[in-house]
Design an enzyme around this catalytic site. Structure first.
Site, mmCIF file in Angstrom:
data_model
loop_
_atom_site.group_PDB
_atom_site.id
_atom_site.type_symbol
_atom_site.label_atom_id
_atom_site.label_comp_id
_atom_site.label_asym_id
_atom_site.label_seq_id
_atom_site.Cartn_x
_atom_site.Cartn_y
_atom_site.Cartn_z
ATOM 1 N N ASP A 582 24.608 -4.824 -19.828
ATOM 2 C CA ASP A 582 24.202 -3.975 -20.946
ATOM 3 C C ASP A 582 22.792 -3.385 -20.797
ATOM 4 O O ASP A 582 22.617 -2.383 -20.134
ATOM 5 C CB ASP A 582 24.338 -4.739 -22.261
ATOM 6 C CG ASP A 582 25.786 -5.077 -22.596
ATOM 7 O OD1 ASP A 582 26.627 -4.965 -21.694
ATOM 8 O OD2 ASP A 582 26.084 -5.447 -23.728
ATOM 9 N N GLU A 806 26.172 -17.817 -27.738
ATOM 10 C CA GLU A 806 26.324 -16.717 -26.785
ATOM 11 C C GLU A 806 25.225 -16.749 -25.725
ATOM 12 O O GLU A 806 25.477 -16.502 -24.543
ATOM 13 C CB GLU A 806 26.275 -15.389 -27.546
ATOM 14 C CG GLU A 806 26.463 -14.164 -26.691
ATOM 15 C CD GLU A 806 26.385 -12.879 -27.499
ATOM 16 O OE1 GLU A 806 26.765 -11.829 -26.953
ATOM 17 O OE2 GLU A 806 25.936 -12.912 -28.665
#
Length: 836
Positions: A582, A806
């Site tokens: 990302d 996460e």
């Protein structure tokens, strides 16, 4: 077919008609003569050429769109009807709705679905909080599976304020339709000795998605005796909701009942429909106790009272039973298959009460034994608490496996970057997908690069599940060999995705992590795995061929991720979503001159794995193609030439770059990017972090490589990547470290510790620590220290919060991002087991 596609299909014919009219000469021009005839003829040739060119462009565009949404012609990797009860009866039913706290469904395009909602009555003024779908911010938690074997048994604990729920299920094989199964839901006060016991409602529901028949049989005071049903896939079946009891007891407990029956409003609308129907007309009146008002469903079991939609042919039905009583209590729901009782099996005992208790305990013990045999944590000396973390990591991943069916939206690759916006997205054909998900609360759908990491763990536990998942993912291949990186299939999945992420772009790739479990299959020697790989090879080959050809870079043996964000004035560094990393910093000014190190390494790994597989299968043409490619990509001279940055002392990306970029406030626009001096130029990108390590992470370097030492240096340096909690994603000395990418986009891969890459690093250090070479002793020492840091921090955070996260802070180790994240963070179990 999408409306946009129909418009495109009409365009070539229109172009041909224009050309035909021009070829006929068109209307005469006043003042003709020879000069006019010549002029008209010349004009006709020009217009005809333009028309034919336009028609050709439309034909090319139409052809590209059709290929983008056409399934690949290679034979499927899985047998026909592989999800049906006839072929895989033990997998037909499962907890394949990961986005709900508790529910089951069949592996079918039009499934029979079951689920649970609950609410604590009177806990807050107004409408009670109705729990149903896993939400990031609903205050429920921690929650997760204590045990889940991926097949026939699971036990989950859920904390919701003052309540503690335990949901359990077990399946029993038999018949031709997937057998029987039973649930037990136990609700207790969170704290012992609570004087004011809360009043709780459980809502058990059944939803059909087509023309299945449901026939409820009601008893006294709104209590359903049972629900009979029939469908083509399940045959005859029956649901029975048993009377609630005290936990561990058989004596019934006083309960109030409500029932509601309607046509299926659509799966994303079930929660709102129940909320909207709750009424305060009802009272719970146990004998000898004061009545309590509660919100209940004012229902009727007369189908003709269901409103103007009538029987809802093809729409399906929604039938829900509400049970309201004081905690603590247990309730059991029993599903019985008619075919399991055919041929003299009518006396098969109902899986309830003591028989259910016995089955649950037997399965729990079998799970513990199989877990230790598989991962040997107790033998390695890990504590009971650490073993419990490992069991929860595995169970959360297996309990997050879902079955999805639907059509995605695809934007075709028009051959020139940027031109994709000139066509409309088209619908991909309806496809099934059996896959694990990264997060039940935030990402309850399939992600391509996550799934390869998921299956590394699933494969150790149940190789068959991995074959099923890989086969389904390869079934998504389009005619060009492309697989969309994010799969949004079905109404329930679509309802949870922002519109801008619904469309998948057929020019964009994703790391080919599915080849990680494929490589493990090649090492394992399982005949069933090899038979699967033989069937899957044409699709694996097509997928990899598309990857390395479509993402080719500006010079031979270089590669570039297509699909970087444009250089907008609001972005500090345009993101590269296809890479999976990302916002990891890349060249400051995107261009076709970029060379991406991580992508080259992924392609090198893919070429190595598939060349080896092709050789074992005797695929001589593929060996001739892939063998030389693998050899060229693994040649250190080529890697050095394209990616070694002497001025940085590490491997790096290459592109049009300057470090003189920053976000500055500029009212009224907010934060905008300011580019200073030096101006961007073609150079290596100074972004030391995970990308820099990829030649080592994927074990592409020789143990005696002169480049391995510098990589170990930056890995071990606390000023760069080393932290007490694992390797940080970006050096702490980078100007991008911890920096947001825009005013509304906080840092993601800019310093945080991620388990998937730390697992790759542990595997690489373990690898080099066991091979003779210049750096063997150092790699082994770093491996031991990094494993202690990673496992220790995940365990501490799990003890403190009850969740796997996460990502983790490189500064204090706290869990960050979404939770639970029992996708690749579950790899902590393989790190505990030292299985790489």
């Amino acid at each position: 077919m999408a409306r946009g596609e129909r418009r495109r299909r009409g365009a070539p014919a229109e172009g041909a008609r224009i050309a035909e009219r021009v070829a006929r000469g068109g209307p005469a021009r006043r003042g003709g003569g020879a000069r006019g005839s010549v002029w008209r003829a010349a004009l006709g040739v020009v217009v005809l050429s333009l028309a034919l060119g336009l028609s050709g462009c439309w034909l090319l565009a139409w052809h590209r769109v059709r290929r983008a949404v056409t399934l690949h012609s290679a034979p499927p990797a899985l047998p026909p009807d592989s999800s049906s009860p006839a072929v895989a009866p033990d997998l037909f039913w499962g907890t394949y709705r990961p986005h709900v706290y508790f529910g089951m469904k069949t592996r079918s395009p039009k499934p029979l679905l079951t689920g649970l909602m609950w609410a604590q009555q009177g806990a807050t003024p107004g409408t009670p909080k109705l729990r149903h779908t896993c939400e990031q911010g609903d205050g429920v938690g921690p929650y997760g599976w204590e045990f889940h074997d991926g097949l026939s048994f699971g036990r989950q604990h859920i904390q919701d304020g003052a309540l503690r729920l335990t949901t359990e299920f077990v399946k029993r094989p038999g018949g031709q339709h997937g057998g029987d199964w039973s649930w037990r839901v136990t609700v207790e006060p969170q704290a012992s000795g609570t004087s004011a016991l809360p009043l709780v409602s459980l809502f058990f529901y059944v939803v059909t998605d087509g023309n299945e028949v449901l026939v409820p049989e009601v008893g006294a005071k709104g209590q359903l005796k049972f629900i009979s049903g029939h469908s083509s896939e399940l045959g005859d079946f029956r649901f029975t909701l048993m009377p609630p009891t005290h936990p561990g007891d058989t004596a019934p407990k006083y309960s109030s009942y409500n029932v509601f029956w309607s046509s299926n409003p659509g799966l994303p609308l079930l929660t709102e429909m129940v909320k909207s129907r709750l009424s305060s007309w009802f009272q719970h009146r146990p004998p000898g106790a004061s009545p309590e008002r509660y919100l209940g469903l004012p229902g009727s079991l007369k189908w003709e009272d269901r409103g103007p939609s009538g029987q809802g042919q093809g729409q399906g039905q929604f039938l829900i039973q509400q049970v309201t009583l004081k905690v603590p209590f247990s309730v059991e729901l029993v599903f019985e298959s008619g075919s399991a009782r055919a041929g003299g099996s009518q006396a098969l005992a109902r899986l309830a009460g003591s028989l259910l208790t016995q089955a649950l305990e037997s399965h729990a013990e079998a799970f513990r034994e199989r877990f230790e045999k598989t991962f040997q944590l107790k033998k390695k000396g890990l504590s009971p608490e650490e073993q419990a973390l490992g069991q929860a990591a595995l169970s959360g991943l297996l309990g997050g496996i879902g079955y999805f069916y639907g059509q995605g939206l695809v934007l075709a690759d028009m051959g020139v970057e940027g031109s994709e916006q000139k066509v409309d997205p088209a619908l991909f054909p309806p496809v099934p997908l059996f896959t694990a998900v990264p997060s039940r609360s935030f990402f309850p759908r399939g992600f391509l690069w996550d799934e390869g990491f998921h299956q590394l763990l699933v494969q150790r536990w149940d190789p068959r599940l991995t074959r099923e998942a890989l086969g389904h993912w390869l079934g998504l291949l389009n005619a060009d060999g492309w697989i969309g990186r994010e799969q949004v299939l079905g109404d329930e999945a679509r309802a949870r995705v922002p519109p801008e992420f619904l469309v998948q772009r057929a020019a964009h790739a994703n790391p080919p992590t599915l080849l990680l479990p494929v490589a493990h299959m090649l090492e394992g020697g399982d005949p069933a795995d090899f038979a699967f790989l033989r069937r899957a090879f044409p699709r694996l080959h097509a997928w990899f061929s598309w990857l390395y050809k479509s993402q080719a870079g500006p010079v031979p043996l270089s590669y570039r991720w297509r699909g970087r964000d444009p250089a907008l004035p609001t972005l500090l560094n345009p993101k590269t979503l296809p890479s999976g990393l990302d916002d990891y910093p890349r060249a400051s000014h995107p261009s076709a001159s970029e060379r991406h190190l991580d992508l080259r390494c992924w392609v090198a790994l893919g070429a190595r794995v598939l060349a080896r597989l092709a050789e074992q299968l005797g695929e001589t043409e593929a060996v001739a193609e892939l063998g030389p490619l693998a050899a060229s990509l693994e040649a250190e001279e080529s890697l050095d030439e394209l990616h070694w940055a002497p001025e940085l002392g590490v491997f790096a990306d290459f592109g049009n770059h300057t470090k003189a970029v920053q976000l500055k406030p500029r009212p009224p626009q907010g934060l905008v990017r300011v580019v200073g001096r030096p101006h961007p130029r073609l150079q290596y990108v100074d972004a030391l972090g995970y990308v820099s390590l990829f030649p080592m992470l994927l074990r592409l370097l020789d143990p005696n490589s002169s480049r391995l030492g510098p990589l170990l240096d930056v890995l071990a340096d606390s000023r760069h990547l080393w932290s007490p909690f694992g390797l940080r994603s970006l050096t702490a000395s980078s100007s991008f470290y911890g920096q947001r990418n825009s005013e509304h986009d906080p840092p993601y891969w800019r310093g945080a510790v991620w388990l998937n890459v730390n697992y790759l690093a542990l595997g690489a250090l373990y690898h080099y620590g066991h091979l003779e070479g210049l750096h063997q002793a150092r790699a082994a020492k770093l491996y031991s220290e990094l494993r202690a840091n990673v496992v220790g921090n995940v365990w501490r955070q799990y003890q403190a919060t009850g969740f796997l996260w996460e990502q983790y802070s490189d500064r204090d180790g706290r869990g960050m991002g979404c939770r639970p994240f029992q996708g690749w963070t579950s790899l902590v179990l393989l790190a505990m087991a030292e299985d790489y």
